[in-house]
Design an enzyme around this catalytic site. Structure first.
Site, short mmCIF file in Angstrom:
data_model
loop_
_atom_site.label_atom_id
_atom_site.label_comp_id
_atom_site.label_asym_id
_atom_site.label_seq_id
_atom_site.Cartn_x
_atom_site.Cartn_y
_atom_site.Cartn_z
N HIS A 1 -34.55 -41.64 -39.65
CA HIS A 1 -33.57 -41.49 -40.71
C HIS A 1 -33.91 -42.32 -41.95
O HIS A 1 -33.60 -41.92 -43.07
CB HIS A 1 -32.17 -41.81 -40.18
N HIS B 1 -34.62 -28.79 -35.48
CA HIS B 1 -33.91 -29.13 -34.24
C HIS B 1 -32.68 -29.97 -34.61
O HIS B 1 -32.66 -31.18 -34.45
CB HIS B 1 -34.82 -29.92 -33.29
N SER C 1 -29.49 -36.03 -38.14
CA SER C 1 -30.23 -35.79 -39.38
C SER C 1 -29.56 -34.78 -40.30
O SER C 1 -29.63 -34.93 -41.53
CB SER C 1 -31.67 -35.36 -39.06
N GLU D 1 -30.49 -24.49 -34.68
CA GLU D 1 -30.17 -25.13 -33.40
C GLU D 1 -29.92 -24.04 -32.37
O GLU D 1 -29.11 -23.14 -32.58
CB GLU D 1 -28.96 -26.04 -33.53
N ASP E 1 -34.15 -20.21 -32.50
CA ASP E 1 -35.28 -21.01 -32.05
C ASP E 1 -35.94 -21.69 -33.25
O ASP E 1 -36.12 -21.07 -34.31
CB ASP E 1 -36.29 -20.11 -31.32
N ASP F 1 -38.35 -32.04 -35.40
CA ASP F 1 -37.93 -33.11 -34.49
C ASP F 1 -37.62 -32.56 -33.10
O ASP F 1 -36.47 -32.60 -32.66
CB ASP F 1 -36.71 -33.82 -35.10
#
Length: 279
Positions: free
Chosen positions: A19, A42, A100, A118, A143, A164
Site C-alpha cells: 500500500h 485481485h 487496495s 474479484e 477472473d 496481487d
C-alpha cells in the site's frame, strides 16, 4: 482461487509495503491534470474490520499496521499511508483497515476511474456494496487474468494496474509472466505493480528471473523481508513495478530503511531496491 480470503492477512507487513508503493504511484499520477485509470486484478473485499474473527485469528496486522498506526516517521510515502489509515479511524483506535481498492478510492481524484475484478462471490458482494456505487467505479465478478484481457487498455491511456494474486495456486507464478507480457503489449504506457511473497529464496529468485527475462523494459524491484530466509514460511514480500515513476526509487530508498527498522524482527530484516530491467 476461491478458498483464499485476504481478510486473514489484511494489514500485515506485506500489505504495508504494497500500500505504501501503491500510494506513491497514485500520488505521482495525480501530478498531471489528466485523469488516470486504476485497475485491480485481485480486489478482495475492499476493506476489513480489525475486530473480525478473520483478522484476529492470527493477528497478522500486528506485524504491520499495528506497529505503525498513529506514528509520524518523517518519510512522506509512509506517513501518507499512515494518515490515510487514520482517516478511516478518527477515534484514534485501529478499527478498520482498507484493502487496495479502498486505498485507491480514498487517494484518487473525482475524475479518476477505477475498474476492480474479484471472483470470490462473498468478497465481490462486499466490494460492490462498499465501493461499487461510487462514481467512476466499476466492479466485475470476473477472473483476474480475463479482466486484464478484456479491460485493458483503459480509455485514459494512463494509470496503474495492481496485480496481487494469492499464489496459493503455484501456476500463478507462471501465469503472471504470460499475463503481464500480454497486458503490457496492450497498455505499454501503463504502470504495472506486481506483488509477490518471499516464501523460499530459491523459488523467489527463479520467479524474479522469469519476470526479468520476459522482454519487458524498465522494471524496478522493491523488497522487504522482516526475517531471514527460511525453507518454508513467508519472511517478506516485494513489488515489481513496470514503468515506475521516476520518483518511486527515491521514495522507496527513503522508506525501506524506516520500514525495516520499525517492522523487522530485531535486526534480522533486509531490503532490496534494484533496477531489474533497464528502460
Amino acid at each position: 482461487m476461491l478458498s483464499y480470503r485476504h481478510s486473514y492477512h489484511a494489514g500485515n507487513f506485506a500489505d504495508v509495503l504494497k500500500h505504501c508503493t501503491q500510494l506513491a504511484i497514485i500520488e505521482y499520477l495525480k501530478r498531471k491534470d489528466k485523469p488516470f485509470c486504476y485497475h485491480d486484478t485481485h480486489s478482495g473485499a475492499g476493506a476489513y474490520t480489525v475486530s473480525s474473527a478473520e483478522m484476529q485469528k492470527n493477528g497478522e496486522y500486528q506485524s504491520g499496521i499495528g506497529k505503525l498506526f498513529g506514528r509520524h516517521t518523517g518519510v512522506g510515502s509512509i506517513d501518507h499511508y499512515i494518515d490515510l489509515i487514520g482517516t478511516l479511524n478518527p477515534t484514534g483506535r485501529l478499527n478498520h483497515y482498507p484493502g487496495s481498492p479502498q486505498v485507491a478510492l480514498l487517494a484518487r481524484r473525482p475524475a479518476d476511474r477505477m475498474q476492480l475484478t474479484e471472483l470470490h462471490p462473498a468478497d465481490y458482494s462486499h466490494l460492490q456494496t462498499l465501493i461499487g456505487r461510487a462514481k467512476k467505479v466499476k466492479v466485475y465478478q470476473q477472473d483476474a487474468w480475463q479482466g486484464l484481457k478484456s479491460l485493458l487498455p483503459p480509455a485514459e491511456k494512463r494509470g496503474l494496474v495492481l496485480i496481487d494474486p494469492s499464489y496459493e495456486v503455484k501456476q500463478d507464478y507462471k501465469t503472471i509472466v504470460t499475463a503481464l507480457q500480454q497486458a503490457h503489449k496492450r497498455f505499454s504506457s501503463g504502470i504495472f505493480a506486481i506483488w509477490y511473497p518471499v516464501l523460499e529464496r530459491k523459488a523467489t529468485e527463479q520467479f524474479i528471473e522469469r519476470l526479468a527475462n520476459a522482454g519487458i523494459p524498465n522494471m524496478l524491484r522493491i523488497e522487504h523481508c522482516i526475517l531471514p530466509d527460511v525453507e518454508n514460511g513467508m519472511t517478506g514480500s516485494g513489488m515489481i513495478v513496470v514503468n515506475p515513476p521516476y520518483t518511486l526509487k527515491a521514495d522507496m530508498d527513503m522508506a525501506l530503511p524506516v520500514l525495516d527498522k520499525l517492522l523487522s524482527e530485531g535486526e534480522c530484516g533486509s531490503t532490496i531496491l534494484d533496477q531489474l530491467t533497464n528502460e
